[in-house]
Enzyme design. Sequence first.
Site, PDB file in Angstrom:
ATOM      1  N   HIS A 135      15.837 -76.707  19.685  1.00 44.08           N
ATOM      2  CA  HIS A 135      16.628 -77.715  20.418  1.00 44.08           C
ATOM      3  C   HIS A 135      18.139 -77.527  20.228  1.00 44.08           C
ATOM      4  O   HIS A 135      18.920 -78.180  20.916  1.00 44.08           O
ATOM      5  CB  HIS A 135      16.246 -79.136  19.969  1.00 44.08           C
ATOM      6  CG  HIS A 135      14.840 -79.510  20.297  1.00 44.08           C
ATOM      7  ND1 HIS A 135      14.345 -79.499  21.581  1.00 44.08           N
ATOM      8  CD2 HIS A 135      13.804 -79.898  19.501  1.00 44.08           C
ATOM      9  CE1 HIS A 135      13.069 -79.870  21.563  1.00 44.08           C
ATOM     10  NE2 HIS A 135      12.706 -80.106  20.319  1.00 44.08           N
ATOM     11  N   ASP A 169       6.081 -74.650  21.377  1.00 45.07           N
ATOM     12  CA  ASP A 169       6.220 -75.984  20.769  1.00 45.07           C
ATOM     13  C   ASP A 169       5.876 -77.032  21.843  1.00 45.07           C
ATOM     14  O   ASP A 169       6.027 -76.796  23.036  1.00 45.07           O
ATOM     15  CB  ASP A 169       7.668 -76.166  20.287  1.00 45.07           C
ATOM     16  CG  ASP A 169       7.881 -77.434  19.477  1.00 45.07           C
ATOM     17  OD1 ASP A 169       7.834 -77.361  18.239  1.00 45.07           O
ATOM     18  OD2 ASP A 169       8.110 -78.513  20.089  1.00 45.07           O
ATOM     19  N   HIS A 171       7.509 -79.585  22.591  1.00 46.02           N
ATOM     20  CA  HIS A 171       8.728 -80.019  23.280  1.00 46.02           C
ATOM     21  C   HIS A 171       9.436 -78.839  23.947  1.00 46.02           C
ATOM     22  O   HIS A 171       9.392 -77.724  23.437  1.00 46.02           O
ATOM     23  CB  HIS A 171       9.696 -80.672  22.284  1.00 46.02           C
ATOM     24  CG  HIS A 171       9.098 -81.806  21.513  1.00 46.02           C
ATOM     25  ND1 HIS A 171       8.519 -81.639  20.264  1.00 46.02           N
ATOM     26  CD2 HIS A 171       8.961 -83.120  21.822  1.00 46.02           C
ATOM     27  CE1 HIS A 171       8.076 -82.809  19.828  1.00 46.02           C
ATOM     28  NE2 HIS A 171       8.320 -83.725  20.754  1.00 46.02           N
ATOM     29  N   ASP A 258       3.017 -78.798  17.180  1.00 48.98           N
ATOM     30  CA  ASP A 258       2.901 -80.217  17.553  1.00 48.98           C
ATOM     31  C   ASP A 258       2.095 -80.428  18.834  1.00 48.98           C
ATOM     32  O   ASP A 258       1.994 -81.555  19.327  1.00 48.98           O
ATOM     33  CB  ASP A 258       4.278 -80.909  17.623  1.00 48.98           C
ATOM     34  CG  ASP A 258       5.382 -80.029  18.161  1.00 48.98           C
ATOM     35  OD1 ASP A 258       5.074 -78.933  18.657  1.00 48.98           O
ATOM     36  OD2 ASP A 258       6.553 -80.444  18.109  1.00 48.98           O
TER      37      ASP A 258
HETATM   38  C1  SP5 Z   1      11.378 -79.163  16.729  1.00 47.55           C
HETATM   39  C2  SP5 Z   1      10.732 -80.414  17.256  1.00 47.55           C
HETATM   40  O1  SP5 Z   1       9.514 -80.463  17.391  1.00 47.55           O
HETATM   41  N1  SP5 Z   1      11.532 -81.434  17.511  1.00 47.55           N
HETATM   42  C3  SP5 Z   1      10.995 -82.625  18.055  1.00 47.55           C
HETATM   43  C4  SP5 Z   1      11.989 -83.708  18.179  1.00 47.55           C
HETATM   44  C5  SP5 Z   1      11.369 -84.881  18.893  1.00 47.55           C
HETATM   45  N2  SP5 Z   1      11.818 -86.114  18.367  1.00 47.55           N
HETATM   46  C6  SP5 Z   1      11.553 -87.203  19.243  1.00 47.55           C
HETATM   47  C7  SP5 Z   1      10.377 -88.021  18.848  1.00 47.55           C
HETATM   48  C8  SP5 Z   1      10.696 -88.973  17.731  1.00 47.55           C
HETATM   49  C9  SP5 Z   1       9.507 -89.768  17.357  1.00 47.55           C
HETATM   50  N3  SP5 Z   1       9.628 -90.256  16.039  1.00 47.55           N
HETATM   51  C10 SP5 Z   1       8.562 -91.103  15.599  1.00 47.55           C
HETATM   52  C11 SP5 Z   1       8.531 -91.175  14.122  1.00 47.55           C
HETATM   53  C12 SP5 Z   1       7.368 -91.999  13.646  1.00 47.55           C
HETATM   54  N4  SP5 Z   1       7.410 -92.153  12.227  1.00 47.55           N
HETATM   55 ZN    ZN Z   2       8.349 -80.021  18.962  1.00 45.84          ZN
END
Ligand code: SP5
Ligand code: ZN
Length: 318
Positions: A135, A169, A171, A258
């Site tokens: 990212h 990934d 994302h 993920d």
């Molecule tokens: C490298 C990578 O996989 N980055 C992903 C970044 C996405 N972040 C957005 C989602 C945030 C959700 N957080 C929830 C936490 C619950 N404890």
């Molecule tokens: Zn990711």
Amino acid sequence: MSIKIVYSPFHKKHSPKYELFDGKVVNHVEVPRRIEKIVEVLKVRGFKIIQPKSFLARELYDIHRKKYVSFIRRASSNTIREFFPKKYSFDSYTPITAGTFDAALASASVAKIGADLLLSGESLVYSLCRPPGHHASFRMMGGYCYFNNAAIAANSLVKTGKVSILDIDFHHGNGTQEIFYERDDVLFVSIHADPRWAFPYSTGFGNERGLGKGRGYNFNFPLPLKTTPDLYLKRLNQGLEKIRRFGPNFLIISAGFDTYLKDPIGGFGLSINTFKNVAAQISSLNLPTLAVQEGGYCVKDLDKISLSFLSGFDSSPL
Ligand code: SP5
Ligand code: ZN
């Protein structure tokens, strides 16, 4: 087949506690245990682990602006508590802590050493990068990423031959896309969650194809929520077709786990065994390959996922 692993314990210096999600403070999911879980099982299974000894900031300047690198260095050395920077950042998930610069620099070096190993004749290297990188762009952090590890490795390999980056990934790899968007020497192919409902929301659509001489060298495959292994493997095959047509000398995989069905922030349905199939399809390209760790947050299964993934490189796809 012999697989080399690259790892640095310095990643543990970056250990943020919080992120801001939907206006709330929640626990940070990008934790040191992720990589420790993977390296522990790889050690037990007898993989050769290589640790970089020195970390050179100058390797970052290939990709990142000097002012951006200095900002992260200074911000890390000046802070005691973690904080979310107001500049050079596009979200509220990516805090700076006292150890962030050291860990992010080590992570980039882990990727760079992986590239060096391919240049010295290795055919498959797995760089256990943390924090992740896909990212991050020229002067922008976000999505738990500070320096773009895969891009730094690609820029090093491309001096010797054409490079393709395959981003699996969950994302979209918006940083990697931006870095190579106007270039025709690095092909970027990304398979990810539809940005209409998943982070980073603003990029990763199918009509983003590259710009200028980079036109036709960027391919996005956005997929729906709850994507099944079947659909995923079908799209992967289409992505691999783009890579075959480009005919690179090296492949870099932005290997995020993920997409796993139990991932706490994902939304696809890949099983542990699917990662073996994914790797088997990729290995049919028969290219010197560097896998760079990106996301993957179901800590308790990351050991099994990484073993499944690596085992796929030994088997034929069909
Ligand atoms: C490298 C990578 O996989 N980055 C992903 C970044 C996405 N972040 C957005 C989602 C945030 C959700 N957080 C929830 C936490 C619950 N404890
Ligand atoms: Zn990711």
